[in-house]
Design an enzyme around this catalytic site. Structure first.
Site, mmCIF file in Angstrom:
data_model
loop_
_atom_site.group_PDB
_atom_site.id
_atom_site.type_symbol
_atom_site.label_atom_id
_atom_site.label_comp_id
_atom_site.label_asym_id
_atom_site.label_seq_id
_atom_site.Cartn_x
_atom_site.Cartn_y
_atom_site.Cartn_z
ATOM 1 N N CYS A 44 -25.998 -80.970 -66.082
ATOM 2 C CA CYS A 44 -26.205 -82.186 -65.161
ATOM 3 C C CYS A 44 -24.795 -82.985 -65.772
ATOM 4 C CB CYS A 44 -27.494 -82.992 -65.103
ATOM 5 S SG CYS A 44 -27.396 -84.482 -64.196
ATOM 6 N N CYS A 67 -25.994 -87.087 -65.499
ATOM 7 C CA CYS A 67 -26.931 -87.518 -66.383
ATOM 8 C C CYS A 67 -27.420 -86.625 -67.136
ATOM 9 C CB CYS A 67 -27.925 -88.344 -65.511
ATOM 10 S SG CYS A 67 -28.535 -87.399 -64.132
ATOM 11 N N SER A 68 -28.923 -86.233 -67.003
ATOM 12 C CA SER A 68 -29.454 -85.146 -67.806
ATOM 13 C C SER A 68 -30.387 -84.356 -67.148
ATOM 14 C CB SER A 68 -30.119 -85.911 -69.121
ATOM 15 O OG SER A 68 -30.935 -86.800 -68.776
ATOM 16 N N CYS A 69 -30.342 -84.365 -65.996
ATOM 17 C CA CYS A 69 -31.417 -83.668 -64.893
ATOM 18 C C CYS A 69 -31.707 -82.224 -65.632
ATOM 19 C CB CYS A 69 -30.878 -83.404 -63.609
ATOM 20 S SG CYS A 69 -30.632 -84.967 -62.740
#
Lengths: 95, 286
Positions: free
Chosen positions: B188, B191-193
């Site tokens: 991602c 962000c950090s999906c």
């Protein structure tokens, strides 16, 4: 299509636009051309959710495939390498 | 020191303390000051001691696992002729940032207003921590032994997970299959999906700017750094999960696994292979 929707296989260009706000279209892909691989359904619009609204009207989300060689100048890998990105319909236009 | 100590304790309880820290003049101290008697024992001990003091760490509790508690890296084994002053202190964690403090303040407010209890928060964190990559591994192993299940998984991952007792929760899950010609890897960049509901919390490198920037720009080089070399004839397909979908990589079934039980196969499916930075383990290693 007159309603602005896209079909699998169709070539699309990501809008090259830089508005402020909570945008889920990465900078690096704006202005690039790929093709739709599938429609993923309708989802609340994060650009409206991001400012405290309810996210309506919903937007159709597409999985769009790009050739890495089309995305990065001097991509260091074979021409068949790809990147798939999920992009909302209002960020796409016919290419 | 004595004044400070008292001051801290007066501020350290209830909402008022955090709001004053947030909005009332940048008081960064978070209660380590009274630990000084430990310091003569060296950094490592101190680091451990600081941890045990639990100064409202719970609010970001689940992120802790990603910090990599490498206290051993401080080099505390060196001969110790130099004097450590009484005030020398090396925090093992950053002081709370603005948003951590805001989160803590909000948590305290919501508890005080009886929206939920501290116990409910603890339970929610424990539930999150209980999700491990073993759940994803079970799904992959079933896909390896049952082609019809694999077809259903690739078509509707959420429903297929339910078949093997794995609840992906509210996640819009997509499974992508590694084949002889395509290797998938997930990131991602924004962000950090991550498919947390079936793989648990993401590793810290997954959230790092370096991984997020480089895996799209030079995926083959990054994969090599993970020890994964993908032949040139194969397509490396990066999935940038920028929106509502979360991706699970179904790694290729390793050679030499014919006839193995589903359970034994699941043990070969490591977390990183379901992100796509590694292959499934070879049975020879097990």
């Amino acid at each position: 299509m007159s309603d602005g929707s896209f079909q699998p296989g169709q070539r699309v260009r990501v809008r090259e636009s830089y508005p402020p706000g909570h945008i889920r279209t990465p900078f690096y892909i704006r202005g690039k051309v790929g093709h739709v691989t599938r429609a993923l359904g309708e989802f609340k619009n994060p650009e409206r959710l991001g400012v405290g609204l309810d996210g309506t009207p919903k937007k159709t989300l597409y999985e769009v495939r790009f050739k890495q060689a089309d995305v990065w100048p001097n991509y260091n890998g074979p021409v068949h390498d790809t990147v798939d990105i999920d992009i909302y319909q209002h960020w796409l236009e016919k290419a | 020191m004595a004044d400070k100590h008292t001051h801290e304790h007066q501020q350290g309880h209830g909402i008022g303390g955090f709001f004053r820290k947030l909005f009332g003049g940048g008081q960064h101290d978070h209660g380590h000051e009274h630990d000084h008697k430990h310091e003569a024992h060296g950094h490592a001990h101190h680091a451990a001691a600081a941890h045990d003091h639990g100064h409202a760490h719970e609010a970001h509790g689940h992120e802790h696992h990603d910090h990599g508690h490498g206290h051993g890296d401080h080099g505390h084994d060196h001969p110790h002729p130099h004097p450590h002053t009484a005030r020398e202190f090396q925090p093992d964690e950053k002081v709370h940032g603005y948003y951590q403090l805001l989160g803590l303040a909000l948590k305290e407010l919501l508890i005080e207003k009886q929206v939920f209890t501290a116990e409910e928060i603890r339970k929610a964190i424990a539930d999150r921590d209980a999700v491990t990559p073993a759940m994803g591994a079970r799904v992959v192993a079933r896909a390896w032994v049952d082609p019809a299940f694999k077809a259903r998984l690739l078509r509707d991952a959420h429903a297929a997970c339910n078949e093997v007792g794995v609840d992906a929760g509210p996640t819009n899950l997509i499974a992508v299959e590694n084949t002889d010609t395509v290797h998938n890897v997930v990131v991602c960049t924004l962000c950090s999906c991550y498919p947390r509901t079936i793989l648990g919390l993401p590793p810290s490198w997954y959230k790092s700017r370096e991984y997020r920037a480089r895996i799209v720009r030079e995926p083959r080089a990054v994969l090599k750094e993970f020890g994964t070399t993908i032949p040139e004839y194969m397509e490396v397909r990066v999935h940038d999960s920028t929106a509502d979908m979360r991706y699970l990589v179904v790694p290729a079934r390793p050679a030499g696994t014919e006839g193995m039980s589903e359970e034994a196969l699941a043990a070969l499916v490591n977390r990183d292979s379901m992100i796509g930075v590694a292959l499934a383990d070879s049975p020879a290693k097990h």
